[in-house]
Design a protein around this motif. Sequence first.
Motif, PDB file in Angstrom:
ATOM      1  N   HIS A 245     -12.496   6.561 -10.439  1.00 54.45           N
ATOM      2  CA  HIS A 245     -13.112   7.461  -9.453  1.00 54.45           C
ATOM      3  C   HIS A 245     -12.194   7.727  -8.266  1.00 54.45           C
ATOM      4  O   HIS A 245     -12.508   8.576  -7.417  1.00 54.45           O
ATOM      5  N   GLY A 246     -11.084   7.014  -8.146  1.00 52.85           N
ATOM      6  CA  GLY A 246     -10.101   7.326  -7.121  1.00 52.85           C
ATOM      7  C   GLY A 246     -10.443   6.863  -5.720  1.00 52.85           C
ATOM      8  O   GLY A 246      -9.838   7.338  -4.753  1.00 52.85           O
ATOM      9  N   ARG A 247     -11.379   5.947  -5.580  1.00 56.29           N
ATOM     10  CA  ARG A 247     -11.712   5.435  -4.247  1.00 56.29           C
ATOM     11  C   ARG A 247     -11.359   3.954  -4.154  1.00 56.29           C
ATOM     12  O   ARG A 247     -11.665   3.180  -5.063  1.00 56.29           O
ATOM     13  N   ALA A 248     -10.724   3.580  -3.067  1.00 59.48           N
ATOM     14  CA  ALA A 248     -10.315   2.201  -2.850  1.00 59.48           C
ATOM     15  C   ALA A 248     -11.401   1.435  -2.095  1.00 59.48           C
ATOM     16  O   ALA A 248     -12.402   2.014  -1.644  1.00 59.48           O
ATOM     17  N   THR A 249     -11.166   0.141  -1.933  1.00 58.25           N
ATOM     18  CA  THR A 249     -12.123  -0.745  -1.265  1.00 58.25           C
ATOM     19  C   THR A 249     -11.610  -1.113   0.122  1.00 58.25           C
ATOM     20  O   THR A 249     -10.407  -1.239   0.343  1.00 58.25           O
ATOM     21  N   ILE A 250     -12.543  -1.293   1.056  1.00 57.92           N
ATOM     22  CA  ILE A 250     -12.233  -1.734   2.415  1.00 57.92           C
ATOM     23  C   ILE A 250     -12.911  -3.078   2.648  1.00 57.92           C
ATOM     24  O   ILE A 250     -14.052  -3.296   2.220  1.00 57.92           O
ATOM     25  N   LEU A 251     -12.202  -3.975   3.344  1.00 54.02           N
ATOM     26  CA  LEU A 251     -12.715  -5.315   3.606  1.00 54.02           C
ATOM     27  C   LEU A 251     -12.359  -5.720   5.035  1.00 54.02           C
ATOM     28  O   LEU A 251     -11.629  -5.023   5.728  1.00 54.02           O
ATOM     29  N   TYR A 252     -12.875  -6.876   5.451  1.00 55.69           N
ATOM     30  CA  TYR A 252     -12.351  -7.545   6.640  1.00 55.69           C
ATOM     31  C   TYR A 252     -12.219  -9.014   6.296  1.00 55.69           C
ATOM     32  O   TYR A 252     -12.972  -9.549   5.487  1.00 55.69           O
ATOM     33  N   ASP A 253     -11.222  -9.682   6.887  1.00 54.82           N
ATOM     34  CA  ASP A 253     -10.922 -11.037   6.458  1.00 54.82           C
ATOM     35  C   ASP A 253     -11.872 -12.078   7.042  1.00 54.82           C
ATOM     36  O   ASP A 253     -12.204 -13.063   6.377  1.00 54.82           O
ATOM     37  N   TYR A 254     -12.315 -11.894   8.279  1.00 55.34           N
ATOM     38  CA  TYR A 254     -13.306 -12.780   8.904  1.00 55.34           C
ATOM     39  C   TYR A 254     -13.816 -12.057  10.146  1.00 55.34           C
ATOM     40  O   TYR A 254     -13.212 -11.073  10.590  1.00 55.34           O
ATOM     41  N   PRO A 255     -14.947 -12.483  10.733  1.00 52.92           N
ATOM     42  CA  PRO A 255     -15.565 -11.699  11.813  1.00 52.92           C
ATOM     43  C   PRO A 255     -14.642 -11.375  12.982  1.00 52.92           C
ATOM     44  O   PRO A 255     -14.711 -10.276  13.541  1.00 52.92           O
ATOM     45  N   ASN A 256     -13.759 -12.299  13.347  1.00 50.26           N
ATOM     46  CA  ASN A 256     -12.842 -12.044  14.454  1.00 50.26           C
ATOM     47  C   ASN A 256     -11.484 -11.549  13.976  1.00 50.26           C
ATOM     48  O   ASN A 256     -10.526 -11.520  14.747  1.00 50.26           O
ATOM     49  N   GLY A 257     -11.407 -11.166  12.713  1.00 48.10           N
ATOM     50  CA  GLY A 257     -10.144 -10.743  12.126  1.00 48.10           C
ATOM     51  C   GLY A 257      -9.946  -9.248  12.184  1.00 48.10           C
ATOM     52  O   GLY A 257     -10.216  -8.601  13.204  1.00 48.10           O
ATOM     53  N   ALA A 258      -9.490  -8.676  11.068  1.00 47.79           N
ATOM     54  CA  ALA A 258      -9.121  -7.263  11.057  1.00 47.79           C
ATOM     55  C   ALA A 258      -9.667  -6.574   9.825  1.00 47.79           C
ATOM     56  O   ALA A 258      -9.846  -7.192   8.762  1.00 47.79           O
ATOM     57  N   TRP A 259      -9.929  -5.281   9.944  1.00 46.82           N
ATOM     58  CA  TRP A 259     -10.243  -4.444   8.801  1.00 46.82           C
ATOM     59  C   TRP A 259      -8.979  -4.225   7.981  1.00 46.82           C
ATOM     60  O   TRP A 259      -7.879  -4.132   8.539  1.00 46.82           O
ATOM     61  N   PHE A 260      -9.131  -4.120   6.677  1.00 42.77           N
ATOM     62  CA  PHE A 260      -7.967  -3.813   5.849  1.00 42.77           C
ATOM     63  C   PHE A 260      -8.417  -3.220   4.525  1.00 42.77           C
ATOM     64  O   PHE A 260      -9.565  -3.371   4.095  1.00 42.77           O
ATOM     65  N   THR A 261      -7.486  -2.527   3.891  1.00 43.51           N
ATOM     66  CA  THR A 261      -7.672  -2.093   2.520  1.00 43.51           C
ATOM     67  C   THR A 261      -6.609  -2.785   1.682  1.00 43.51           C
ATOM     68  O   THR A 261      -5.412  -2.710   1.992  1.00 43.51           O
ATOM     69  N   GLY A 262      -7.032  -3.490   0.657  1.00 39.28           N
ATOM     70  CA  GLY A 262      -6.123  -4.213  -0.211  1.00 39.28           C
ATOM     71  C   GLY A 262      -6.345  -3.800  -1.646  1.00 39.28           C
ATOM     72  O   GLY A 262      -7.402  -4.095  -2.210  1.00 39.28           O
ATOM     73  N   ASN A 263      -5.404  -3.099  -2.225  1.00 41.76           N
ATOM     74  CA  ASN A 263      -5.600  -2.510  -3.540  1.00 41.76           C
ATOM     75  C   ASN A 263      -4.321  -2.587  -4.360  1.00 41.76           C
ATOM     76  O   ASN A 263      -3.242  -2.874  -3.852  1.00 41.76           O
ATOM     77  N   ALA A 264      -4.457  -2.299  -5.646  1.00 41.60           N
ATOM     78  CA  ALA A 264      -3.283  -2.149  -6.499  1.00 41.60           C
ATOM     79  C   ALA A 264      -2.536  -0.880  -6.117  1.00 41.60           C
ATOM     80  O   ALA A 264      -3.023  -0.065  -5.326  1.00 41.60           O
ATOM     81  N   LEU A 265      -1.344  -0.703  -6.684  1.00 42.37           N
ATOM     82  CA  LEU A 265      -0.576   0.526  -6.447  1.00 42.37           C
ATOM     83  C   LEU A 265      -1.215   1.650  -7.243  1.00 42.37           C
ATOM     84  O   LEU A 265      -1.009   1.783  -8.447  1.00 42.37           O
ATOM     85  N   CYS A 266      -2.030   2.456  -6.559  1.00 40.34           N
ATOM     86  CA  CYS A 266      -2.824   3.496  -7.215  1.00 40.34           C
ATOM     87  C   CYS A 266      -2.909   4.727  -6.321  1.00 40.34           C
ATOM     88  O   CYS A 266      -2.782   4.626  -5.091  1.00 40.34           O
ATOM     89  N   ASN A 267      -3.184   5.863  -6.937  1.00 35.94           N
ATOM     90  CA  ASN A 267      -3.554   7.059  -6.191  1.00 35.94           C
ATOM     91  C   ASN A 267      -5.054   6.986  -5.900  1.00 35.94           C
ATOM     92  O   ASN A 267      -5.873   7.091  -6.809  1.00 35.94           O
ATOM     93  N   THR A 268      -5.386   6.748  -4.641  1.00 33.21           N
ATOM     94  CA  THR A 268      -6.778   6.673  -4.221  1.00 33.21           C
ATOM     95  C   THR A 268      -6.943   7.483  -2.943  1.00 33.21           C
ATOM     96  O   THR A 268      -5.988   8.082  -2.439  1.00 33.21           O
ATOM     97  N   ASP A 269      -8.151   7.457  -2.398  1.00 31.87           N
ATOM     98  CA  ASP A 269      -8.375   8.121  -1.119  1.00 31.87           C
ATOM     99  C   ASP A 269      -7.628   7.427   0.018  1.00 31.87           C
ATOM    100  O   ASP A 269      -7.413   8.027   1.071  1.00 31.87           O
ATOM    101  N   LEU A 270      -7.174   6.169  -0.206  1.00 31.44           N
ATOM    102  CA  LEU A 270      -6.542   5.399   0.860  1.00 31.44           C
ATOM    103  C   LEU A 270      -5.070   5.092   0.608  1.00 31.44           C
ATOM    104  O   LEU A 270      -4.413   4.485   1.458  1.00 31.44           O
TER     105      LEU A 270
END
Length: 391
Positions: A245-270
């Motif tokens: 579907h071409g959409r990647a995932t967004i996460l955060y590592d812990y409440p006081n941490g940072a937002w990030f997107t961690g994905n394979a090498l792919c063509n996605t929205d991110l």
Amino acid sequence: MQLQRILPATLVLLTTGSASAADFHPMTPTVCHTQVAPLFTTGGQYLDPNNGVRQDAWSMLMRWQGNIASTPVSYNVGTFTGLSVPAPFSAWQRGQQPESASGTPAAQVYCHDAGMLLNTWTSPRTHVEGGGYNDMFGYAWSPANRPRPFKLFTARNGVLGMWPTELVLQGNMAVPLVTGWNSPDGGTTWNGISNPGPGDVYNSGAAQLSMFAYLRDTSHPNLRPIGVLAGAYANNIPTSPCPAHGRATILYDYPNGAWFTGNALCNTDLSTVRYTGATSTNSQFSDLRFFRVHYTRQNLINLVQRINNQLCTVDAAGNLETGKCKCSNPGVTCPPIGYSINPDDYVIEYTGVLAEITKCKPGEECSTTKADRQISMTSRVNGYGAFWYVP
């Protein structure tokens, strides 16, 4: 000097892919490291003070493994990482003492190369919030020197105009060894697992090798940086890791941490793949392979809009799901939101390659504190760098 060394990724630009080398402009300096002692550091969470990351310099940050960054290691770590450094080995290697040639944790830096050996057997069994034992080889800029990865070039190949740039992360990498163990009786006997892959990863642990960059919104300086990660290797990804579907995932590592997107090498929205010599894999590999990922201005806009609107995940059909960020109160139960959607507002503050492992058990959250699981991983990095790309 190693006569067989693979050319640094900065030179690979001249020979690989359809893009001209003139379209790539380096952000990170190309340095052949010959005095490496200051490069080895240790620290805590990246967003905390005294995080161990050197400013306006390269560093090998060795985290959560005890105070091992200042102690030379004499055994040949290259037996495991594939990086053969000159004698004496202790000039180029730092790691755990007392050391063992069976593979106690260690890291190497030599000229354009770095090697990393992570091993839970002898690392402290202490809780690591948001992750696991890791080494990070990379470059960071001081606040006054942070480049804008999505700036507009005013000339290209002698032609005047306004050319929007993309952020490119790339390097040659290898993951020669991943091995796991589990114990049915709490440590009396152990079962070995060679190259734990998707089917049995939770019987030992998770391992990854990823390129990363932290991007900071200068128009909202109190917000935390946003991380982008592109995986060269992860033992817990499927054989075909790119979402249809071409959409990647967004996460955060812990409440006081940072937002990030961690994905394979792919063509996605991110993320965008224009050329890469290798794609993400769940199988170990000893040969150096060339990995490259692009982040376009639109990729960044998509990432920020999804963070601001709390759209972290997608359903099976690729539709964005609301309320799935596991965050009821941004700024308290997860990192704060409200980032700029203008790519010109962002600078890059730190980029590199992350090697990380943590112990896992079926039905339980992965953790570094487990006594009945062990995992080890080795990796090698050659010629890593971040670039502006003018499409």
